[in-house]
Design an enzyme around this catalytic site. Structure first.
Site, PDB file in Angstrom:
ATOM      1  N   TYR A 122       0.649  -1.122  -0.116  1.00  0.00           N
ATOM      2  CA  TYR A 122      -0.065  -0.031   0.158  1.00  0.00           C
ATOM      3  C   TYR A 122       0.889   1.404  -0.083  1.00  0.00           C
ATOM      4  CZ  TYR A 122       0.902   0.607   4.992  1.00  0.00           C
ATOM      5  OH  TYR A 122       1.447   0.711   6.300  1.00  0.00           O
ATOM      6  N   CYS A 123       0.277   2.310  -0.431  1.00  0.00           N
ATOM      7  CA  CYS A 123       0.942   3.638  -0.207  1.00  0.00           C
ATOM      8  C   CYS A 123      -0.268   4.779   0.219  1.00  0.00           C
ATOM      9  CB  CYS A 123       1.469   4.187  -1.652  1.00  0.00           C
ATOM     10  SG  CYS A 123       0.181   4.158  -3.085  1.00  0.00           S
ATOM     11  N   TRP A 124      -0.140   5.955   0.001  1.00  0.00           N
ATOM     12  CA  TRP A 124      -1.464   6.857   0.547  1.00  0.00           C
ATOM     13  C   TRP A 124      -2.741   6.421   0.013  1.00  0.00           C
ATOM     14  CZ3 TRP A 124      -2.188   9.891   4.332  1.00  0.00           C
ATOM     15  CH2 TRP A 124      -3.267  10.620   4.174  1.00  0.00           C
TER      16      TRP A 124
END
Length: 344
Positions: A94-96
């Site tokens: 995941y990222c933002w």
């Protein structure tokens, strides 16, 4: 043929296995899914540089520079870490928002033969889940509050309860703060990080479990205890531990020995109480410090500051189901057994 990368929302699930956070180190430090490994597609400086190109030059140049940085970083991670990862191990990325940064990392891992799952919505989705589900996770548990004046050894008793298989919630441990004027154990987590720890711990407990927690004020250092948890603490049955002043002083001298050795600015900490107490009272504490009379200092602090503060805080707690344990003369084990008898 290129394999499709799986995307999914958590929908209340707690990710398990290998959790990879592709955000920058600064974002990761503020909060992250517990157990996640930070493999930033762009580090802090690179992210700033790419963002500046995007706003001041054009998006194409920003993506070009970002791709060059990302490919080099991901290649480094593959060489340093991926050789030790089992290919079929569950893997979340995941990222933002579950966009380009996590997508770039997941793409390479997928081509190698790993089976990454992109968290749809990324960290933002995780944060929304924490906010939405934390009140319910608190309400699902059967709380028991361990109260007692400063120096009665509540935290040690809480950990002994845990050693005997009792579920606990160690708020001061999560907050990295002992919950008092002299209780700071820097650094504290962010408010978001604190709430994530709470949520993660509570979600691992079965619904209806009896859980012990210390009575706390709404603030633990710089952090705020979520309001639903404060309401649960204030209304739950409590067991108050009492002890003699001499025993409390000796216990505190052991717990706060670092202040007695001169490694910390004790006078500076106590000076924060100016305006609340008379100058003569504070000067008396300073005189005890100068003499090295630590027992007198602790006894005076208990009498003048800590005990009145505790008595005021007790007014917030439920009194309809209050039990009392006098631990004077009891071994820690005997005290824990008495706590369990009263809480059953």
């Amino acid at each position: 043929m290129q394999r499709q990368i799986q995307r999914r929302k958590l929908d209340g699930e707690l990710p398990h296995g290998l959790i990879l956070d592709a955000r920058s180190p600064a974002e990761f430090a503020i909060d992250h899914i517990p157990g996640a490994i930070n493999l930033p597609t762009l580090d802090d400086q690179q992210r700033h540089e790419v963002g500046t190109l995007y706003t001041q030059v054009n998006p194409f140049q920003a993506r070009l520079k970002g791709a060059a940085y990302a490919n080099r970083n991901i290649a480094d991670y593959i060489e340093r870490y991926a050789l030790d990862w089992p290919p079929n191990h569950p893997m979340w990325v995941y990222c933002w928002r579950g966009g380009q940064r996590s997508g770039s990392l997941a793409l390479v891992l997928n081509e190698i033969g790993f089976k990454p799952t992109l968290i749809n919505g990324g960290y933002k989705h995780w944060r929304n889940q924490v906010i939405a589900e934390l009140p319910g996770a608190i309400a699902d548990l059967d709380w028991r509050v361990l109260s007692g004046a400063t120096g009665t050894g509540k935290t040690a008793l809480l950990h002994q309860l845990q050693a005997q298989g009792q579920p606990i919630l160690d708020l001061e441990g999560m907050a990295n703060h002992r919950g008092s004027l002299l209780g700071h154990l820097d650094p504290q987590p962010s408010q978001r990080g604190f709430e994530t720890q709470l949520y993660w711990a509570l979600k691992h407990l079965p619904a209806g479990a009896q859980v012990w927690v210390e009575s706390e004020s709404a603030r633990i250092g710089q952090l705020t205890v979520p309001e639903p948890l404060m309401r649960a603490i204030q209304s739950a049955p409590q067991v108050e531990v009492i002890d003699s002043i001499d025993e409390r002083v000796q216990r505190l001298l052991g717990d706060y020995a670092h202040y007695c050795g001169g490694q910390t600015d004790l006078k500076g900490q106590l000076s924060r109480l100016r305006g609340r107490y008379a100058n003569d009272t504070i000067q008396g504490w300073f005189d005890s410090i100068d003499r090295g009379d630590w027992s007198a200092l602790v006894a005076s602090l208990l009498h003048e500051h800590y005990d009145p503060t505790y008595a005021h805080g007790q007014k917030r707690l439920s009194s309809h189901a209050k039990q009392v344990v006098n631990r004077s003369g009891l071994t820690p084990q005997a005290c824990v057994e008495r706590l369990l008898q009263l809480a059953s």
